[in-house]
Design a protein around this motif. Structure first.
Motif, PDB file in Angstrom:
ATOM      1  N   PHE A  82      -3.854 -30.620  39.875  1.00 49.30           N
ATOM      2  CA  PHE A  82      -4.389 -30.864  38.841  1.00 49.30           C
ATOM      3  C   PHE A  82      -4.099 -29.238  38.291  1.00 49.30           C
ATOM      4  N   SER A  83      -4.920 -29.669  36.539  1.00 50.60           N
ATOM      5  CA  SER A  83      -5.119 -28.481  35.724  1.00 50.60           C
ATOM      6  C   SER A  83      -6.113 -28.423  35.161  1.00 50.60           C
ATOM      7  N   LEU A  84      -6.775 -27.352  34.616  1.00 57.65           N
ATOM      8  CA  LEU A  84      -7.681 -27.642  33.898  1.00 57.65           C
ATOM      9  C   LEU A  84      -7.736 -26.975  32.771  1.00 57.65           C
ATOM     10  N   GLU A  85      -8.609 -27.966  32.139  1.00 51.81           N
ATOM     11  CA  GLU A  85      -8.991 -27.632  30.587  1.00 51.81           C
ATOM     12  C   GLU A  85     -10.347 -26.779  29.929  1.00 51.81           C
ATOM     13  N   LEU A  86     -10.207 -25.993  29.706  1.00 50.92           N
ATOM     14  CA  LEU A  86     -11.657 -25.363  28.579  1.00 50.92           C
ATOM     15  C   LEU A  86     -12.042 -25.315  27.555  1.00 50.92           C
TER      16      LEU A  86
ATOM     17  N   THR B 204      -2.985 -33.710  36.785  1.00 47.75           N
ATOM     18  CA  THR B 204      -1.108 -34.060  36.348  1.00 47.75           C
ATOM     19  C   THR B 204      -0.214 -33.600  37.416  1.00 47.75           C
ATOM     20  N   PRO B 205      -0.406 -35.339  38.386  1.00 42.61           N
ATOM     21  CA  PRO B 205       0.512 -35.287  39.601  1.00 42.61           C
ATOM     22  C   PRO B 205       2.480 -35.459  39.336  1.00 42.61           C
TER      23      PRO B 205
ATOM     24  N   THR C 211      -1.741 -24.991  33.463  1.00 44.13           N
ATOM     25  CA  THR C 211      -1.251 -26.050  33.724  1.00 44.13           C
ATOM     26  C   THR C 211      -1.062 -25.833  35.331  1.00 44.13           C
ATOM     27  N   ALA C 212      -1.695 -24.504  35.926  1.00 49.40           N
ATOM     28  CA  ALA C 212      -0.590 -24.570  37.011  1.00 49.40           C
ATOM     29  C   ALA C 212       1.030 -24.743  36.611  1.00 49.40           C
TER      30      ALA C 212
ATOM     31  N   LEU D   4      -8.330 -24.561  43.430  1.00 51.21           N
ATOM     32  CA  LEU D   4      -6.923 -24.387  44.276  1.00 51.21           C
ATOM     33  C   LEU D   4      -6.495 -25.491  43.553  1.00 51.21           C
ATOM     34  N   THR D   5      -4.847 -25.562  42.596  1.00 49.47           N
ATOM     35  CA  THR D   5      -4.916 -26.583  42.077  1.00 49.47           C
ATOM     36  C   THR D   5      -4.126 -27.354  42.424  1.00 49.47           C
TER      37      THR D   5
END
Length: 293
Positions: free
Chosen positions: A209-213, A201-202, A222-223, A117-118
Motif C-alpha cells: 500500500f501507499s499513503l495519501e496525505l 497499490t497491490p 508511493t513506496a 510498513l508499506t
C-alpha cells in the motif's frame, strides 16, 4: 531475492536532510542508504537499446543501478512516525543507515510512536530488530497491511515465491512476528492518523500500500508502486523483477501515474534519487518525473 555486495560510498544525508511541511504534517526525508541491483532486473522485458537509453538518462549509474532508500519521518501532533524502516545491516552493505540518520537529526528511536510498513520486502522491513533481536522502535505501534501479513506468514509462502526470493522468508517472518503484539492491521481506506489514509497499490507485493496525505493538491508516499525515475514513468508497462504480480503492478502503476498527473499530486518515492519528491507529468502518451528540488 537479488542482493549484490558493493562498496559504493553512501551519504547519510542527515545533517542536511530535506524537510518540508505538507498540510498538518512536518516531513523530514531520511536515507537508509541505497540498494544495488542489475539494471535489467528492474526491466525484465525491455529491449536492450531502450533500456540502455533509459538508464543513461537517469541520475543513477547505468549498471548496476543504485536505488536510493528514502524514508519519511513525519511529525503530526503528538505523533512521530516512520514510513518503513529500511533493511538494517542484513541485506546489502550499502543499506542500514537509518538509525544513524535519526540520531544525526536528534531523534531517539524510542521516541517513534508509529511505524507504517508499506510492505514486507527486506529493504523496507528488516530494519526492525537489533542484533539481539530487540525492537529498534520499542514504543511504536506498527501498521501493517492485513493481506500483506497473511501472505508472508502463511506456512506455504515459500512455495508461492520465485525461487530467487525464497531465501528472504525466514528473516521476513521473524520480523513480522516480532511486532505481532504491537501491530494494527490496515486496509485501503483506513486512516493512520487524521489526514493520512492508506491506499491499496497491490502488485509489487500482494498487500502493498501507499499513503495519501491531505493538504494542498495532496501528497502520495508511493513506496514501491513506482521505483525508478525513468523506467517507472516513461515505460510503466515494463516488467520489474521485484514485482510479485507483474500485471497487477503494471495496472497499479499506470493508474497511480495517470491520477497523480491529472491532479498534480506531489509524490514522495522510496527508491528515486534523494529526496524522491516531485510530480508525475503526462507526456506523449506516457509520463515523466519532475523533481521538486
Amino acid at each position: 531475492m537479488v542482493a549484490i555486495s558493493a562498496t559504493f560510498p553512501v551519504s547519510l544525508l542527515a545533517n542536511d536532510a530535506y524537510r518540508f511541511r505538507h498540510g498538518t504534517f512536518d516531513i523530514t526525508v531520511l536515507s537508509d542508504g541505497e540498494m544495488i541491483v542489475p539494471g535489467n532486473f528492474i526491466a525484465l522485458d525491455a529491449p536492450a537499446e531502450q533500456l540502455r537509453d533509459a538508464l543513461s538518462s537517469s541520475e543513477m549509474p547505468v549498471s548496476p543501478v543504485r536505488l536510493r532508500t528514502n524514508i519519511p519521518l513525519i511529525r503530526h501532533g503528538n505523533d512521530l512516525m516512520l514510513v518503513d524502516v529500511g533493511a538494517g545491516e542484513k541485506y546489502q552493505p550499502t543499506e542500514g543507515r537509518l538509525l544513524g540518520a535519526l540520531r544525526a537529526n536528534g531523534v531517539d528511536p524510542a521516541s517513534i510512536t508509529k511505524v507504517v510498513l508499506t510492505h514486507a520486502h527486506p529493504d523496507h522491513l528488516w530494519g526492525l530488530l537489533d542484533p539481539g533481536q530487540r525492537l529498534h522502535f520499542p514504543n511504536a505501534t506498527y501498521y501493517v497491511g492485513a493481506s500483506e501479513s497473511n501472505f508472508w506468514l502463511a506456512p506455504d509462502v515459500a512455495t508461492r515465491l520465485p525461487r530467487d526470493f525464497r531465501s528472504v522468508v525466514a528473516e521476513t517472518q521473524k520480523n513480522l512476528k516480532s511486532i505481532q503484539e504491537r501491530t494494527r492491521f490496515v486496509k485501503s481506506g483506513d486512516d493512520i492518523v487524521r489526514g493520512m489514509r492508506v491506499i491499496g497499490t497491490p502488485g509489487h507485493t500482494p498487500g502493498h500500500f501507499s499513503l495519501e496525505l491531505e493538504g494542498g493538491d495532496g501528497l502520495i508516499i508511493t513506496a514501491d508502486a513506482v521505483s525508478h525515475e525513468v523506467i517507472s514513468f516513461k515505460y510503466p508497462t515494463w516488467h520489474n523483477g521485484f514485482d510479485f504480480d507483474s500485471e497487477t503492478a503494471i495496472g497499479t502503476r499506470k493508474a497511480l501515474l495517470d491520477r497523480t498527473s491529472k491532479d498534480k499530486t506531489k509524490l514522495l518515492v522510496y527508491h528515486l534519487p534523494y529526496p524522491g519528491t516531485g510530480y508525475s507529468e503526462a507526456t506523449a502518451g506516457t509520463f515523466r518525473f519532475i523533481p521538486l528540488t
